[in-house]
Every structure is written in C-alpha cells, then in structure tokens.
Design an enzyme around this catalytic site. Structure first.
Site, PDB file in Angstrom:
ATOM      1  N   ARG A 207       6.343  -6.696  -5.184  1.00 54.88           N
ATOM      2  CA  ARG A 207       7.619  -6.075  -5.562  1.00 54.88           C
ATOM      3  C   ARG A 207       7.501  -5.350  -6.898  1.00 54.88           C
ATOM      4  NH1 ARG A 207      11.572 -10.973  -3.303  1.00 54.88           N
ATOM      5  NH2 ARG A 207      11.635 -10.146  -1.166  1.00 54.88           N
TER       6      ARG A 207
ATOM      7  N   TYR B 230      10.408  -1.234   1.846  1.00 52.25           N
ATOM      8  CA  TYR B 230       9.511  -2.377   2.093  1.00 52.25           C
ATOM      9  C   TYR B 230       9.461  -3.357   0.929  1.00 52.25           C
ATOM     10  CZ  TYR B 230       5.552   0.577   0.202  1.00 52.25           C
ATOM     11  OH  TYR B 230       4.699   1.384  -0.527  1.00 52.25           O
ATOM     12  N   GLU B 231       8.868  -4.525   1.225  1.00 54.87           N
ATOM     13  CA  GLU B 231       8.879  -5.681   0.313  1.00 54.87           C
ATOM     14  C   GLU B 231      10.296  -6.152  -0.009  1.00 54.87           C
ATOM     15  OE1 GLU B 231       6.237  -7.130   0.115  1.00 54.87           O
ATOM     16  OE2 GLU B 231       4.870  -5.546   0.680  1.00 54.87           O
ATOM     17  N   GLY B 232      11.178  -6.021   0.970  1.00 54.90           N
ATOM     18  CA  GLY B 232      12.581  -6.394   0.784  1.00 54.90           C
ATOM     19  C   GLY B 232      13.367  -5.182   0.366  1.00 54.90           C
TER      20      GLY B 232
END
Length: 598
Positions: A297, A441-443
């Site tokens: 992140r 992406y990555e949340g």
C-alpha cells in the site's frame, strides 16, 4: 516520445537536509554506512539506469503487452527480460534487503526513492520487483529459518521473484469468503487447489522461479477470516541441492485485458494440487499477508507520486515549447508569433498543483521509509512503538491520497497538452491509464478511508492519532514566532484544528450511526492528507528559510522551494474547510434514496 529525469537533487535534499539520516546513527546503527556520498552515488546511478534502460521500454512495452503461451506461461514485452537481467546484475533487488541473506542493508528511506524512480520510468516493469519486495518481507518476518535460507538468497539477488495471491473471482476485499483449499500431506506440505485473479506479475519469463504466497483454507479451519492460512507455492519445485526441479501444479488460466499497465502480467492463476508450505501460524495467514499488503500500500502510494512526477516533467517541457496566444499582461515572446503556454495562469495552476504535491509527497515517502526503519531497528523500544504507530496511521492515507491526487495530476498534465495529450505518441494518455489502477488495487481508496476511520483512529485508544497531532503541533510551535514562515504555520495550524474537529465529529457521530463514518470517510482521509502534506511543507520550509537568510548553500533552490510550498499552503490547505463541511453533512443525504430510486 515522453522523457524522464530522476529528481535526484530533490531526493538528496530531503534525505540529507530535511531528514538528515546521519543524525540518527546513534539510534539507528543501520544508517552508519549510508553516508551522504554513498547515497548520492546510489541515487545518481539509479537515475541513469532507469532513464537509459527502463524509460525507453515504457511506450513499446505498453503497446506490445504480455503474451500467454500455450504451456500456461507468460512472455513479457521485448527488452524486458534483458532489462531485468541488467537490473539484477547491478544489485538493485538487494539494495534494502537483509545482509544475512545477501542484501546491502541500505535504509528504507533510500528504497522509497528508488521505487519512485522505477515507477516513473516504467510502471509495468517496476511492478515485477515491487511484488518481490513484499514477498521477501513476509518470508523474512514470518518464515522459518529454513524457509528464509531456502528462498531469500535467490530472491534477494533477483534470480527468483515473488507474488501475493489474495483475490478470488467471488471475493475481493472480503477475504473471509475465499475458497482455495489446502489439503495436508504426510510430509508436512499441502496440496493447494483453487483459482486466484488479478495477480500482478503472476507469471513471466524474467526470473528462474516465482515464489507465490497464497492464502488458502485448511479442511478443519473455521469459516471467515479466522480460518485463513498463508502458503509458499513455488512455480518450480526446488531440489535438495537448491537447483530448480519440475514444474509445480500452478499455471496461468488467462491474462486480464486491462485499461493500463499492459507490460505487467496480471494473471488468473490456477492451482491444481500444487505443493505448498505453510508460512507462519495456522489460521493466521492474514497477519502474514498484511506484512505484504502494508508494504504494497505504501508502494502503491509512491506509484501515484511517480506518475504525477513523470507526467509533470513532460507537461512542463511542452508548456515551455508550445506557442499559443499572448500573455494577458503583454507579449513575453515578442519576436515569435505567440507566447509559450507556460505564461498563462491556468496552465501554471495545473503545473503548480503537480509540483507542490510531488515535492511534499516525496518528503512524506522518505519520512515514511525512515519510520519503517525506526520501527524495525531503533535501539529504543519507545521510539520503535512510536514509529510503528505513525506508519500504521499514515499507510491508508499515503495509499489513498497520493493515488487520488496523483491520478488527478496526470489528467491535468495531459490537459496541458490539449488535443496532443489525447494522442498516443506523446505518452500522456498512458500515464493516465497506468495511474488509474493505483486507486483500485491493494484495497480501493474507499476501503483505505474506511480502514483509517474504522480501525486506525481508534487503535490503542487513539494513541496513534494523538501522537501525530502532537508531532505537528510541536513543529508549529517551534516555528510560530518566525514571521518568515507565517505563510506555512498559520494555514497548517488552521488545518490541524479542522482535522481535530473532524476527528471529534467522527468519534461522536460515527459511533451513534456507523453510516456517518462511512459517508464521511473519504472526505476525512483527504482532509488528513492535506494536513500531512502541509506538515511536510512546513518541515521543509523550516529547514531552508534559515539557509536563505544566511546565504548558505543553494539559495536559488531554497527560494524556489519556499515559493512552491507557499502555493500549496495558500491554495490547497484551504480545502480542509470544505472537506470538513462535507464530513459534517453526515449520511442523511447519502442514504436518502431507496435503491429503486437510483
């Protein structure tokens, strides 16, 4: 053809003058060998490498993309395999890694800068080693000594790469729904069966082996997130002597057809009785995976900065060269048919938004790298705890704010080109397409905002947010009586008060009605982001202003820094007021419509 020049000078200013790494050697002995001369040499060489080897492959890699072969493996675009070999031979994968396993042990703050350079030059390429770094971190922290010795040396040298496998077709963020199975074998290994999607760098032809870290559920594990374990699943089996063995039961089902990052292989991964090995504790897989996710992140946040920087550089070049109309205050290029568009205030507005964001975000990234180093290696337990608190608090903000702002800057830098920005050959539309994924992406960034509001603010009784408030208030107090810095201290003090008010509102109203927190979470995240970037600007200004007054050092550079920071403080920090108002509007209007009314 777009160009890229690594901002080495600005990075060195942050590392040596703002952060002053050498002043932390007593607390962080790992900094002892990271002398200013060595760091300068590393950044200079990295800048040359990415400009000469990676940037020229960016457009062609985007156009060619990756190819899925009949045997279920992936071929990367022309030149990528050779570039990765040169990258590994130069020792770049090992730069910040543990010396015990062949790493160079350089500070994470330096690694953050190298990561920015890589992504600016070639986002698709940078993702391959980027995923490996996260996998190495998880193995180094949660792996057994045997696993570390088996996997890390080859990954550190770049011969092997890594991935993280979370998402499945029916579940994204809600990992408690995952179905991938892990059946135990008599020898202590597991048979992994299932399908994962959206796996960045899932397969490629650049390394000898790929070490997949895969979330799966054992037969006797409970439902939900409490029953998830993490497994190491190599693409190729590893023989007892460390050599590459037969192919494991893992293959690529398909390549995703994406909006951007075409040069990176985003794969559907099929695991068919593939042999895997438990890493960490049974049913504690999310704990291990979060090591990778938090690192990823922060890395994704840096992607927002990196694409903002490279698109800014190209927009700036174009603005200086493109002749259109006359300045509103009279001709600035009287010998030519028109003035360069950089004379026009609206073009400058777009450029200044990018420049002021880029320089503050770079400072934030380097500071975050320093905090990561402190949380791992400080000789003082209280400082380790403090740094860990701040990194945890900042992670969703870095990811969410830096990618939202980075994308907006890419769009505005494309706008500087007018119609030419929409044409492929200039490269600006690729930066926009590539930057878009970083918000997802990555949340997704909405998830980051919920993580901030729902988990990070209340962690340890609100200890992290209180510690952050104190650090900003201390910096303001130290500089409040300096009239030369009032353009920085006054807006930041107003911004921190807005953030404190917003935090109190969430504490009171979010608990009474959780939808209030959900409806205001993104506004809160961006309000917090404005304060953090303003914090970085006051920090930088407090370093350069005394040097300007003493005519010490590169005063022209320092004066430009003050002007750029003043722009941010006067024109962007004021947005905390509108963000606070949006937050305090609550959830009523957001939730008012019945779903049939949409």
């Amino acid at each position: 053809m777009p160009r890229y020049t690594a901002p080495v000078k600005d990075a060195l200013f942050i590392i040596n003058e703002v952060l002053d790494l050498q002043s932390h050697v007593e607390d962080l002995p790992s900094y002892a060998e990271a002398t200013p001369d060595l760091i300068a040499a590393i950044l200079e060489e990295s800048g040359k490498f990415v400009s000469n080897e990676l940037a020229p492959l960016n457009l062609s890699g985007d156009e060619e993309g990756c190819t899925l072969l009949e045997d279920g493996t992936v071929k990367t675009p022309k030149g990528f395999k050779e570039a990765y070999q040169a990258y590994s031979e130069a020792g770049w994968p090992s730069l910040t890694q543990d010396p015990e396993f062949g790493g160079q042990g350089m500070p994470h703050a330096v690694g953050m800068i190298i990561e920015e350079f890589l992504v600016s030059a070639n986002h698709g390429f940078a993702m391959y080693p980027g995923l490996s770094s996260g996998a190495m971190a998880a193995i180094n922290i949660d792996g057994s000594q045997e696993q570390k010795e088996q996997y890390l040396p080859k990954m550190v040298e770049g011969s092997w790469t890594g991935t993280m496998n979370l998402t499945e077709p029916h579940c994204g963020t809600d990992l408690g729904m995952l179905r991938t199975k892990a059946e135990p074998n008599a020898d202590g290994s597991y048979n992994i069966t299932g399908t994962k999607i959206f796996i960045s760098s899932g397969d490629h032809d650049m390394s000898e082996n790929i070490i997949h870290l895969v979330l799966a559920r054992m037969p006797d594990s409970p439902a939900g997130t409490k029953g998830i374990s993490l497994f190491i699943v190599p693409k190729f089996h590893i023989n007892d002597d460390g050599s590459i063995g037969e192919r494991n039961g893992v293959s690529v089902g398909s390549l995703e057809e994406k909006m951007g990052i075409h040069a990176n292989s985003t794969c559907v991964m099929n695991y068919d009785q593939a042999t895997g090995y438990l890493i960490g504790e049974k049913n504690k897989g999310l704990n291990s995976m979060f090591i990778m996710m938090n690192a990823a992140r922060i890395g994704v946040g840096i992607q927002g900065l990196a694409l903002s920087e490279v698109s800014y550089q190209n927009a700036l070049d174009y603005a200086k060269d493109r002749l259109q109309m006359r300045s509103l205050t009279g001709p600035k290029n009287p010998e030519g048919p028109a003035d360069p568009i950089i004379v026009h205030p609206d073009v400058r507005r777009m450029l200044m938004n990018s420049k002021s964001f880029n320089e503050a975000s770079r400072c934030l990234a380097v500071w975050c790298g320093h905090l990561v180093e402190m949380s791992h290696n400080s000789t003082n337990e209280k400082r380790r705890e403090w740094a860990d608190d701040i990194v945890g608090l900042l992670t969703p903000i870095i990811k969410g704010v830096m990618t939202d702002e980075g994308f907006d800057n890419c769009v505005n830098n494309q706008q500087v080109f007018g119609g030419h920005g929409y044409v492929k050959e200039w490269g600006m539309e690729q930066f926009v397409r590539d930057a878009r994924i970083a918000q997802i992406y990555e949340g997704t960034n909405g998830i980051q905002a919920l993580d901030l509001v729902g988990r990070k603010l209340g962690a340890n009784g609100g200890r992290s947010i209180q510690r952050y408030f104190k650090s900003v208030q201390t910096l303001i107090a130290e500089n409040k009586e300096n009239d030369a810095l009032k353009d920085f201290t006054v807006p930041l003090e107003a911004g921190i008060k807005d953030l404190q008010q917003a935090t109190m509102w969430l504490m009171q109203n979010g608990m009474a009605n959780p939808d209030n927190a959900g409806a205001g979470s993104v506004a809160y995240m961006h309000l917090f982001g404005r304060v953090i970037l303003g914090h970085m600007w006051l920090w930088m200004a407090s370093v350069v202003q005394p040097k300007i007054e003493a005519s010490e050092g590169d005063t022209a550079f320092y004066k430009t820094k003050i002007k750029t920071g003043r722009y941010f403080m006067r024109r962007r920090m004021v947005e905390t007021k509108s963000l606070l108002a949006e937050l305090e509007a609550g959830c009523e209007d957001v939730m008012a419509l019945h779903e049939d009314e949409f």
